[in-house]
Design a protein around this motif. Structure first.
Motif, PDB file in Angstrom:
ATOM      1  N   CYS A   1      -2.759   4.036  -2.654  1.00  0.00           N
ATOM      2  CA  CYS A   1      -3.889   4.167  -1.731  1.00  0.00           C
ATOM      3  C   CYS A   1      -4.162   5.611  -1.328  1.00  0.00           C
ATOM      4  CB  CYS A   1      -3.640   3.338  -0.482  1.00  0.00           C
ATOM      5  SG  CYS A   1      -3.534   1.568  -0.804  1.00  0.00           S
TER       6      CYS A   1
ATOM      7  N   ASN B   1       0.840  -1.195   0.000  1.00  0.00           N
ATOM      8  CA  ASN B   1       0.000   0.000   0.000  1.00  0.00           C
ATOM      9  C   ASN B   1       0.878   1.251   0.000  1.00  0.00           C
ATOM     10  OD1 ASN B   1      -2.425  -1.475   0.127  1.00  0.00           O
ATOM     11  ND2 ASN B   1      -2.237  -1.674   2.346  1.00  0.00           N
TER      12      ASN B   1
ATOM     13  N   GLN C   1      -0.174  -1.010  -4.915  1.00  0.00           N
ATOM     14  CA  GLN C   1      -1.408  -0.283  -5.168  1.00  0.00           C
ATOM     15  C   GLN C   1      -1.321   1.094  -4.514  1.00  0.00           C
ATOM     16  OE1 GLN C   1      -4.805  -2.315  -3.591  1.00  0.00           O
ATOM     17  NE2 GLN C   1      -4.037  -2.415  -1.488  1.00  0.00           N
TER      18      GLN C   1
ATOM     19  N   SER D   1       1.051   1.842 -11.499  1.00  0.00           N
ATOM     20  CA  SER D   1       0.061   0.956 -12.116  1.00  0.00           C
ATOM     21  C   SER D   1       0.719  -0.090 -13.011  1.00  0.00           C
ATOM     22  CB  SER D   1      -0.957   1.771 -12.917  1.00  0.00           C
ATOM     23  OG  SER D   1      -0.367   2.312 -14.091  1.00  0.00           O
TER      24      SER D   1
END
Length: 234
Positions: free
Chosen positions: A30, A3, A28, A22
């Protein structure tokens, strides 16, 4: 999944970070904070594994924020991405526990190397109760040949090699359609490979006027002899 919180006051750079993240497996995004105060609020509300942090920001710069993060004992790692390249700031960032330091402007390859190296170290530390010296050496002793790079999601190394050889055979500028025909895959797929090559600064994209005034985007290969792709297709 790692995260990530991006702390960057320039919206264009923050968007670039989002685009690059990406393309890298295991991460990811966040949250995005455009200043230090916002970053501290987000850190108090949610657990993040990694901060991508700029130094030059108004009110509270990145080093001041990093010091506050350590004072508050937030369990988060930090990678600095900044135009600050003087030794004092770099030394201070490392002393405050930054795990990597990337100087702007930077290329996707360097960003990718940093995040893949971090991902390896993260899993070594998190997944094992007893850690061997050899495991640590793979990430702490960061020799270039020990750091593996990975392609963005959806790209294949063999196809990338074919696309690159096709581009090297073309004299002058070319369109997505021309490469798609030569390689034998769809324009949508080819465009992903061309955009990846552009992110590595191997291609540039220009807008041209067609014969009837319709705009046409054309690519130009900037360095047909570059060895940047070897790490991705070997």
């Amino acid at each position: 999944m790692i995260n990530v919180l991006v702390v960057e006051d320039d919206p264009m750079v923050a968007q670039l970070h989002e685009h690059y993240l990406s393309q890298i497996k295991g991460y990811q995004l966040c949250g995005i904070a455009n200043n230090g105060d916002m970053a501290l609020k987000l850190l108090a509300q949610k657990k993040y594994d990694l901060l991508i942090l700029d130094i030059f920001m108004p009110t509270m710069d990145g080093l001041q924020l990093l010091a506050k993060i350590r004072d508050n004992a937030y369990d988060v790692d930090v990678i600095i991405v900044s135009a600050a390249n003087d030794k004092d700031k770099i030394k201070q960032a490392l002393r405050l526990g930054a795990v990597d330091y990337i100087i702007k402007p930077f290329e996707f390859e360097r960003f990718n190397l940093a995040l893949n190296n971090y991902l390896k170290r993260y899993h070594i530390v998190e997944d094992q109760n007893i850690i061997e010296q050899s495991d640590l050496d793979q990430t702490i002793i960061r020799q270039e040949d020990q750091v593996l790079v990975s392609l963005p999601k959806g790209l294949d190394k063999n196809t990338l090699g074919t696309v690159w050889e096709c581009i090297r055979s073309i004299d002058g500028m070319f369109t997505t359609e021309e490469v798609a025909v030569k390689v034998g895959i769809s324009r949508v797929s080819i465009r992903k490979y061309l955009e990846f090559l552009k992110s590595l600064h191997l291609l540039k994209l220009d807008l041209h006027r067609g014969s009837v005034g319709r705009p046409v985007y054309k690519y130009l290969c900037l360095d047909k002899h570059s060895d940047v792709l070897k790490a991705y297709i070997q």
